[in-house]
Design a protein around this motif. Structure first.
Motif, PDB file in Angstrom:
ATOM      1  N   SER A 180       0.827  -1.198   0.000  1.00 11.97           N
ATOM      2  CA  SER A 180       0.000   0.000   0.000  1.00 11.97           C
ATOM      3  C   SER A 180       0.863   1.250   0.000  1.00 11.97           C
ATOM      4  N   ASN A 236     -14.267  -9.098   4.097  1.00 15.69           N
ATOM      5  CA  ASN A 236     -13.253  -9.772   3.292  1.00 15.69           C
ATOM      6  C   ASN A 236     -13.335  -9.329   1.832  1.00 15.69           C
ATOM      7  N   TYR A 237     -12.319  -9.691   1.070  1.00 12.10           N
ATOM      8  CA  TYR A 237     -12.207  -9.237  -0.315  1.00 12.10           C
ATOM      9  C   TYR A 237     -13.404  -9.674  -1.150  1.00 12.10           C
ATOM     10  N   GLU A 238     -13.819 -10.923  -0.982  1.00 10.51           N
ATOM     11  CA  GLU A 238     -14.913 -11.456  -1.796  1.00 10.51           C
ATOM     12  C   GLU A 238     -16.203 -10.682  -1.543  1.00 10.51           C
ATOM     13  N   GLU A 282     -15.901  -7.281  -3.167  1.00 10.48           N
ATOM     14  CA  GLU A 282     -15.972  -7.448  -4.621  1.00 10.48           C
ATOM     15  C   GLU A 282     -17.428  -7.670  -5.068  1.00 10.48           C
ATOM     16  N   ALA A 310      -4.221  -5.924   4.087  1.00 10.52           N
ATOM     17  CA  ALA A 310      -4.325  -6.984   3.071  1.00 10.52           C
ATOM     18  C   ALA A 310      -5.527  -6.740   2.168  1.00 10.52           C
ATOM     19  N   ASP A 334      -4.787  -3.878  -0.231  1.00 12.77           N
ATOM     20  CA  ASP A 334      -3.868  -4.270  -1.302  1.00 12.77           C
ATOM     21  C   ASP A 334      -4.595  -4.933  -2.468  1.00 12.77           C
ATOM     22  N   ARG A 335      -5.734  -5.573  -2.180  1.00  7.77           N
ATOM     23  CA  ARG A 335      -6.416  -6.345  -3.239  1.00  7.77           C
ATOM     24  C   ARG A 335      -7.557  -5.604  -3.907  1.00  7.77           C
ATOM     25  N   THR A 336      -8.283  -4.795  -3.150  1.00  6.49           N
ATOM     26  CA  THR A 336      -9.537  -4.259  -3.669  1.00  6.49           C
ATOM     27  C   THR A 336      -9.366  -2.873  -4.297  1.00  6.49           C
ATOM     28  N   SER A 337     -10.234  -2.567  -5.251  1.00  6.63           N
ATOM     29  CA  SER A 337     -10.247  -1.209  -5.806  1.00  6.63           C
ATOM     30  C   SER A 337     -11.253  -0.339  -5.054  1.00  6.63           C
TER      31      SER A 337
END
Ligand code: SF4
Length: 338
Positions: free
Chosen positions: A3, A129-131, A134, A158, A161-164
């Motif tokens: 990040s 969480n990311y899912e 998303e 974390a 780092d993954r999500t927009s």
């Protein structure tokens, strides 16, 4: 991907117009508020905004370069959906900069009717969480998510780092230990749900009873705290009650502390977080002024020079003076249990 260091916006609470102006005057980038109905999660008597007050608040904020987000973040009651959809309509009409939503039907409604109005996922949706993020981004085009106060900073980093999806986290105020938007404690004891009526410990059920040597605090008759004379008695919530369990007496669910992340600011700014949220729409104008002023000074100091950033003693003193039940730095961000 790691990040980048970034200066987050400061999102400040307002339960009424004087508090909104205090937040803007103290340097808040954003003020969040709710309308005077069950559509937001701080539906206390005497709080919140009429359409006219909200318009005045939005105009005031915009005049000074600040933004206003409107929380419509409880779940519509069957047969009363119009209260919630018309609150989204009103937020759009008044020129709010974003709506904060949790219910999927409302997210869908806002997306279809006001596609250019930013949609922020409320903490009440409890997306951890990311899912999940998303899913809400893909289906409802959310721009931002307010994360529940049960994640560690490593979890948040974390995710960032993954999500927009932009990430917003709480940095001060009361802690909520439940998967937010899923709490039944208040419903169980009082019959009023924080998730549908916007109340967590509704005022009508709260009683402060002076006894000979104690101050007893009850929620719908249930004793949840007992204070010694001169001991500070915070507004009661069930999760912070003092109970007996397995022969021991204490705060079995959560300590009655306020979150205060001043010492963690450099780490937070390295975690890819877009916005820092101050809890407390139910608190006074003085509280808003104090906490926003301190956080403004701290965020600016940390952004200017993170290496030499140090928490100022006066900041801590000012935060402690207005916090309920004492302040704690790391809160849930460093708790080991989940
Ligand atoms: S009772 Fe406690 S855990 Fe439940 S919603 Fe209120 S603050 Fe959160």
């Amino acid at each position: 991907m790691s990040s980048p260091f970034s200066k987050p916006e400061l999102v400040c609470p307002a339960g009424n117009l004087p508090s909104l102006k205090a937040a803007v005057d103290a340097g808040g980038d954003v003020v969040y508020l709710g309308f005077r109905n069950a559509s937001n999660a701080r539906n206390f008597e005497g709080l919140n905004f009429s359409a006219t007050e909200a318009q005045e608040g939005i105009d005031y904020a915009h005049q000074y370069g600040a933004r206003v987000y409107i929380a419509v973040n409880t779940s519509p009651r069957p047969g009363q959906e119009k209260t919630w959809t018309s609150s989204v309509d009103l937020a759009a009409e008044l020129g709010a900069d974003a709506v904060i939503l949790a219910d999927m039907a409302l997210l869908d409604y806002a997306k279809r009717h006001y596609p250019s109005l930013r949609r922020h996922l409320s903490v009440q949706a409890s997306a951890c969480n990311y899912e999940s993020l998303e899913f809400y981004r893909r289906e409802f085009g959310i721009d931002r998510a307010v994360l529940p106060r049960v994640l560690t900073l490593d979890d948040i980093r974390a995710l960032g780092d993954r999500t927009s999806v932009e990430i917003e986290i709480f940095v001060s105020g009361g802690l909520c230990v439940m998967a937010e938007g899923r709490c039944w404690l208040s419903s169980f004891v009082t019959g009023d749900s924080p998730n549908m009526q916007g109340v967590c410990s509704p005022a009508h059920a709260v009683r402060f009873e002076e006894q000979q040597d104690t101050l007893d605090v009850r929620l719908d008759g249930v004793l949840i705290n007992r204070f010694a004379p001169n001991e500070a008695a915070a507004y009661p919530t069930l999760c912070k009650g003092c109970f007996e369990a397995e022969g021991k007496q204490g705060h079995v669910m959560e300590e009655p502390y306020s979150l205060n992340v001043l010492e963690m600011l450099p780490a937070i700014m390295h975690a890819g977080i877009s916005a820092l949220k101050i809890e407390g729409r139910q608190r006074t104008k003085h509280y808003v002024k104090e906490v926003v002023s301190v956080m403004r000074a701290a965020v600016d100091a940390c952004a200017a020079d993170p290496q030499s950033y140090r928490t100022q003693t006066t900041w801590v003193e000012r935060m402690n003076a207005v916090s309920e039940g004492g302040a704690r730095t790391a809160g849930a961000y460093a708790d080991e249990w989940r």
